[in-house]
Design a protein around this motif. Structure first.
Motif, PDB file in Angstrom:
ATOM      1  N   HIS A 155       0.837  -1.201   0.000  1.00 20.23           N
ATOM      2  CA  HIS A 155       0.000   0.000   0.000  1.00 20.23           C
ATOM      3  C   HIS A 155       0.875   1.256   0.000  1.00 20.23           C
ATOM      4  CE1 HIS A 155      -3.616   2.338   0.632  1.00 20.23           C
ATOM      5  NE2 HIS A 155      -3.070   2.931   1.683  1.00 20.23           N
ATOM      6  N   GLU A 180       2.268   1.723  -3.537  1.00 20.63           N
ATOM      7  CA  GLU A 180       1.227   2.202  -4.446  1.00 20.63           C
ATOM      8  C   GLU A 180       0.981   3.697  -4.267  1.00 20.63           C
ATOM      9  OE1 GLU A 180      -2.446   0.052  -4.341  1.00 20.63           O
ATOM     10  OE2 GLU A 180      -1.440  -1.894  -4.211  1.00 20.63           O
ATOM     11  N   THR A 199      -1.314   2.062 -12.286  1.00 20.33           N
ATOM     12  CA  THR A 199      -2.405   1.423 -13.012  1.00 20.33           C
ATOM     13  C   THR A 199      -2.834   0.128 -12.329  1.00 20.33           C
ATOM     14  OG1 THR A 199      -0.903   0.156 -14.415  1.00 20.33           O
ATOM     15  CG2 THR A 199      -1.499   2.375 -15.159  1.00 20.33           C
ATOM     16  N   GLU A 200      -3.978  -0.362 -12.742  1.00 26.65           N
ATOM     17  CA  GLU A 200      -4.474  -1.626 -12.193  1.00 26.65           C
ATOM     18  C   GLU A 200      -3.533  -2.775 -12.547  1.00 26.65           C
ATOM     19  OE1 GLU A 200      -6.539  -3.934  -9.808  1.00 26.65           O
ATOM     20  OE2 GLU A 200      -6.939  -1.782 -10.086  1.00 26.65           O
ATOM     21  N   ASP A 201      -2.947  -2.729 -13.735  1.00 24.65           N
ATOM     22  CA  ASP A 201      -1.986  -3.765 -14.130  1.00 24.65           C
ATOM     23  C   ASP A 201      -0.754  -3.736 -13.222  1.00 24.65           C
ATOM     24  OD1 ASP A 201      -0.842  -5.778 -16.042  1.00 24.65           O
ATOM     25  OD2 ASP A 201       0.604  -4.168 -16.362  1.00 24.65           O
ATOM     26  N   LYS A 202      -0.245  -2.547 -12.935  1.00 26.36           N
ATOM     27  CA  LYS A 202       0.911  -2.435 -12.040  1.00 26.36           C
ATOM     28  C   LYS A 202       0.550  -2.886 -10.629  1.00 26.36           C
ATOM     29  CE  LYS A 202       3.281   1.323 -14.482  1.00 26.36           C
ATOM     30  NZ  LYS A 202       3.756   2.737 -14.410  1.00 26.36           N
ATOM     31  N   ARG A 203      -0.664  -2.570 -10.199  1.00 27.04           N
ATOM     32  CA  ARG A 203      -1.115  -2.991  -8.874  1.00 27.04           C
ATOM     33  C   ARG A 203      -1.176  -4.516  -8.791  1.00 27.04           C
ATOM     34  NH1 ARG A 203      -4.947   0.061  -8.786  1.00 27.04           N
ATOM     35  NH2 ARG A 203      -4.073   1.721  -7.483  1.00 27.04           N
ATOM     36  N   HIS A 204      -1.659  -5.133  -9.845  1.00 25.96           N
ATOM     37  CA  HIS A 204      -1.731  -6.596  -9.884  1.00 25.96           C
ATOM     38  C   HIS A 204      -0.332  -7.209  -9.843  1.00 25.96           C
ATOM     39  CE1 HIS A 204      -3.128 -10.616 -11.008  1.00 25.96           C
ATOM     40  NE2 HIS A 204      -2.184 -10.625 -11.936  1.00 25.96           N
ATOM     41  N   ARG A 252       1.267  -6.928  -6.303  1.00 26.25           N
ATOM     42  CA  ARG A 252       0.756  -7.911  -5.352  1.00 26.25           C
ATOM     43  C   ARG A 252       1.203  -9.323  -5.710  1.00 26.25           C
ATOM     44  NH1 ARG A 252      -5.228  -5.016  -4.975  1.00 26.25           N
ATOM     45  NH2 ARG A 252      -4.510  -3.232  -3.729  1.00 26.25           N
TER      46      ARG A 252
END
Length: 356
Positions: A38, A41, A48-53, A56
């Motif tokens: 967190h 991020e 982006t959502e891809d980078k967040r995925h 994790r």
């Protein structure tokens, strides 16, 4: 003659390496890893959502919880933040040109030198960005927390290791630009720095709450143990890393010991992977042989050395376990790869065609 590449699928067997050290996990590892993700991020704009995925799926915090399982929650969080940052540096530096690696090094090393406020002008008079880069903000954040408890020797060694990391990254960028491939020995020397292992080992002392004397850190036997741990982690990581690159695209995977071994010994991909596995086993044997030669410096120092050596072994066991736990190399097939020891990769076939 025009030249292009086609691909064929090949199944590769990954060496089965026995680790003689136990695997232990920090009791609050998952919660601290999530908090660190967190933090990272929030520190990156346009996340982006891809980078967040991918963040994790990386599970850098879980790796940290295996390798520093005996430390308290505060120190584990600091090291977790550094690990997320280090993987970020590794990712962005893979494609940087030499001048760009120097600029990145300036920003990060400046953050270590001035952790409490952004310093736009370097001691040699060169100017940095008017607005503080994200890399600087992230580095200052975790480093300002680290130095509250880290001893002066630990701080000095860590900063020196990071300077050597950037120097090695620069050297690799120069080799990529000149399209030159080093021999095995040269590669291993460079890899000991650009793997990022050494600053992680420096933080073992921070995690343990110790600051070993320089004459102990520089002891030849302890240096060999540290080098063996570094070599094993780099070598055991290089196979999945190379296979990842093969799965993504080619021929952009040349700066890798697997490729160097293939060219040096005229081996195919499987033969080179097997050779890396044998190098890992030999490194573990060398570690065990030299561990028995460690001298005593008295009860107080010996306790710190024992903790540090235990940390090296935690890194050896934890990093190999993590490489089949993270989604960084095998995506969501990591459990199957770990179970079967097999991975399907793309092998390039060079095709020559007459120019029209």
């Amino acid at each position: 003659m025009a030249e292009s590449f086609l691909s064929t699928s090949t199944t590769i067997s990954i060496p089965n390496i026995h680790i003689p050290f136990p695997l232990t996990y920090h009791k609050n590892g998952d919660a601290i890893a999530a908090a660190s993700d967190h933090w990272f991020e929030n520190g990156c704009r346009n996340f982006t959502e891809d980078k967040r995925h991918r963040l994790r799926g990386l599970k850098a915090g879980q790796l940290t919880a295996y390798c520093y399982h005996g430390t308290d929650d505060h120190r584990l969080r600091v090291v977790c933040d550094f690990m997320n940052f280090l993987f970020h540096l590794d990712d962005i530096s893979d494609d940087l040109k030499t001048t760009e690696t120097v600029a990145l090094s300036d920003v990060v090393m400046n953050a270590f030198a001035s952790p409490h406020s952004y310093r736009r002008i370097l001691p040699d008079g060169r100017k940095l960005h008017e607005e503080e880069p994200e890399a600087s903000k992230l580095a200052r954040d975790y480093w300002s927390r680290c130095i509250r408890d880290a001893g002066p020797g630990v701080q000095a060694r860590y900063c020196q290791s990071m300077a050597e990391f950037f120097a090695a990254v620069k050297s690799e960028a120069t080799s990529r630009e000149s399209d030159t491939l080093p021999d095995i020995e040269t590669y291993m020397v460079l890899r000991r720095s650009n793997s990022g292992c050494q600053p992680c080992f420096d933080l073992l002392e921070y995690a343990l709450g110790i600051d070993l004397p320089d004459f102990v850190v520089n002891d030849p036997i302890l240096q060999i143990l540290t080098q063996c741990a570094n070599d094993f982690i780099a070598l055991s990581n290089v196979s999945p890393r190379h296979l990842l690159l093969r799965r993504r695209a080619f021929p952009g995977d040349a700066y890798n010991i697997v490729v160097i071994i293939m060219k040096t010994y005229d081996l195919d991909l499987q033969g080179a992977i097997d050779h890396v596995g044998e190098m890992c086993r030999e490194t573990l044997e060398r570690y065990s042989t030299h561990k028995a030669k460690l001298q005593s410096w008295g009860p107080q120092v010996d306790e710190g050395v024992t903790g540090y050596v235990q940390g090296l072994e935690d890194w050896i066991a934890g990093s190999l376990h993590w490489s089949f736990m993270t989604e960084r190399y095998f995506g969501q097939q990591q459990d199957m790869v770990r179970r079967d020891g097999l991975v399907e990769v793309l092998t390039p076939i060079r095709v020559r065609a007459n120019a029209a």
